[in-house]
Design an enzyme around this catalytic site. Structure first.
Site, mmCIF file in Angstrom:
data_model
loop_
_atom_site.group_PDB
_atom_site.id
_atom_site.type_symbol
_atom_site.label_atom_id
_atom_site.label_comp_id
_atom_site.label_asym_id
_atom_site.label_seq_id
_atom_site.Cartn_x
_atom_site.Cartn_y
_atom_site.Cartn_z
ATOM 1 N N TYR A 236 4.089 1.022 -5.005
ATOM 2 C CA TYR A 236 4.366 0.556 -6.367
ATOM 3 C C TYR A 236 5.133 1.586 -7.179
ATOM 4 O O TYR A 236 6.220 1.309 -7.698
ATOM 5 C CB TYR A 236 3.053 0.193 -7.066
ATOM 6 C CG TYR A 236 3.195 -0.078 -8.535
ATOM 7 C CD1 TYR A 236 3.968 -1.138 -9.001
ATOM 8 C CD2 TYR A 236 2.548 0.723 -9.489
ATOM 9 C CE1 TYR A 236 4.104 -1.392 -10.358
ATOM 10 C CE2 TYR A 236 2.680 0.476 -10.838
ATOM 11 C CZ TYR A 236 3.460 -0.583 -11.269
ATOM 12 O OH TYR A 236 3.595 -0.824 -12.620
ATOM 13 N N LYS B 253 9.134 1.579 -8.347
ATOM 14 C CA LYS B 253 9.413 1.600 -9.785
ATOM 15 C C LYS B 253 10.317 2.784 -10.131
ATOM 16 O O LYS B 253 11.218 2.670 -10.971
ATOM 17 C CB LYS B 253 8.115 1.675 -10.589
ATOM 18 C CG LYS B 253 7.270 0.419 -10.549
ATOM 19 C CD LYS B 253 7.925 -0.768 -11.228
ATOM 20 C CE LYS B 253 7.812 -0.709 -12.725
ATOM 21 N NZ LYS B 253 8.334 -1.935 -13.377
#
Length: 490
Positions: free
Chosen positions: A238, A242
């Site tokens: 994640y 990002k």
């Protein structure tokens, strides 16, 4: 509120991606209540067509209890009319060129002519998401949105919601700095984003050729994401994807004004539109729920570490104010941490004590009708945690597994239940390990400077300060009660 902020929203057309998400719907509610004279809100959601997009927005956004204050203020009929007049549902997918809106060329042209502000809040938030999905949404999604923004006739700003934890496992004071293209956290390898996508495509072809099932492919892509993230110094897929998304829009922005909001752990509303609204179980809430049910017997956490929490309405307010501040600033690229660790830190030890007090005073009743009394052992290091869980749980499970072979009818179900609970606990520890022993403090001086610049005005009040949060009162009387009311009692 300061007239300039109201005037900023008045007659503006805003595109919001990920519109059915937690933060996005709080942002949309805030805009509609703050400035009903906004010209138009294009809300992009994953859906097969316009009708499905409209239905999804009504069921997942406007029918939520979040809108009860606005509904009470203007009435059902007026609110429905406001939504009908101002809101345009958009079926789309940010992982695609033109966000998948190209199939409706007339709508696409209208959007390009009208849009002033683009807010990208779309993200896949699972720490262990499959790598191909996370790359498509978290990394190349922002680039697709930026490319779309460049085609618009009068774009004033792209506001991108990232996460403060793109910093990885850094410690000390973490500054509001953009990433350089290809920057890695460990300094060992340069990140080549195109090569990462090519690697994913090749891996998918290989798995298909080998005859992997959908479930096997899913797990293989999850494993690949974690492996690539750790190669470059990030703890999970994640935050790695990002960070790469930030790199792409920072590198490719040209003259497009960019604001990147990096919130920390987002929790229930502090005050607006009312205290305690939340939907679904968020990051820290899975621990709270397990604690409440008595399922959490031990946990890895440095109880003296700071847990950086930020109520969702404070993040939405920061989005509005920073958009007003930086729109039309050609070429600007500004990062805002939105968190509490710098101004008003709360330690895990405090949270643990608060949870204990709350659930002792208001315990959940077990199946036997007796109150569940939480009793959690805390371990500050992974080494101590592993020793304890091996002796207390893993070894007895292995013995029970052997006994199950001898007495399958008596012990089979018991083993399955305890093994499942153990695996759930271990998965939580593995996913949250980088954050429960996190040693960083997020500098939020950019937002504080903006507040001080407008001190005494309604902008100051809108930004607010996390110093006003009494964490014990927030947990005892707002967050936990909100979690029980809006999520657990459904």
């Amino acid at each position: 509120m300061e007239p300039s902020c109201v005037q900023f929203l008045e007659n503006k057309t805003v595109l919001v991606t990920g519109a059915s998400g937690f933060l996005a719907k709080v942002f949309v509610e805030r805009v509609l209540r703050l400035q009903p004279k906004v010209r138009r809100l294009y809300l992009l959601v994953r859906a097969s067509d316009n009708k499905a997009a409209k239905q999804r927005l009504h069921s997942e956004v406007f029918e939520k209890d979040l809108f009860r204050v606005l509904r009470k203020n203007v009435g059902d009929e007026c609110l429905n009319a406001l939504i009908s007049e101002k809101v345009v549902p958009i079926p789309g997918d940010i992982s695609l060129n033109n966000m998948g809106v190209i199939r409706d060329s007339n709508l696409l042209q209208d959007m390009m002519q009208e849009i002033d502000i683009i807010v990208n809040s779309a993200a896949t938030t699972r720490f262990d998401e499959r790598y191909d999905v996370a790359l498509g949404i978290n990394t190349f999604g922002p680039l697709n949105i930026l490319n779309f923004a460049k085609k618009c006739a009068k774009p004033q700003l792209l506001l991108h919601v990232s996460t403060a934890y793109v910093c990885g496992e850094r410690s000390g004071l973490i500054l509001e700095k953009p990433f350089a293209m290809g920057e890695s956290l460990n300094g060992k390898n340069k990140v080549d984003i195109d090569a990462e996508m090519l690697l994913v495509e090749q891996k998918l072809k290989q798995l298909k050729k080998l005859g992997y099932s959908e479930e096997e492919t899913k797990q293989a892509m999850k494993d690949l994401g974690l492996k690539r993230a750790k190669l470059y110094g990030w703890p999970n897929t994640y935050v790695f994807t990002k960070a790469m998304g930030e790199m792409l829009i920072g590198y490719c922005r040209k003259s497009m004004p960019i604001v990147i909001i990096r919130p920390t752990i987002i929790t229930s509303t502090f005050s607006d539109p009312f205290p305690g609204w939340i939907e679904s179980i968020k990051t820290i809430d899975s621990v709270i729920v397990s604690f409440r049910k008595g399922l959490l017997k031990c946990f890895l956490v440095d109880d003296m570490a700071v847990c950086d929490l930020i109520p969702v309405d404070m993040v939405a307010n920061a989005m509005i104010v920073t958009a007003a501040e930086h729109s039309r600033e050609s070429g600007s690229h500004t990062i805002y941490h939105v968190g509490s660790s710098y101004q008003n830190p709360v330690m895990y030890k405090q949270i643990y004590e608060i949870l204990n007090r709350f659930f002792l005073a208001s315990p959940l009743l077990g199946r036997n009708g007796l109150p569940i009394v939480p009793n959690v052992k805390i371990f500050p290091t992974m080494a101590r945690f592993r020793v304890y869980t091996s002796l207390r749980y893993k070894l007895p499970l292995q013995i029970l597994r052997l006994l199950r072979l001898i007495f399958p009818s008596q012990l089979g179900e018991k083993y399955e239940v305890h093994n499942r609970r153990f695996n759930i606990a271990m998965r939580m520890v593995k996913l949250y390990r980088p954050y429960v022993i996190f040693k960083g403090i997020f500098d939020d001086r950019n937002l504080e400077r903006l507040r001080i610049k407008n001190e005494g005005t309604e902008i100051d009040k809108l930004i607010g300060s996390t110093k006003c949060i009494d964490w014990e009162d927030y947990f005892m009387n707002i967050h936990i009660r909100g979690l029980i009311t809006h999520v657990l009692k459904k």
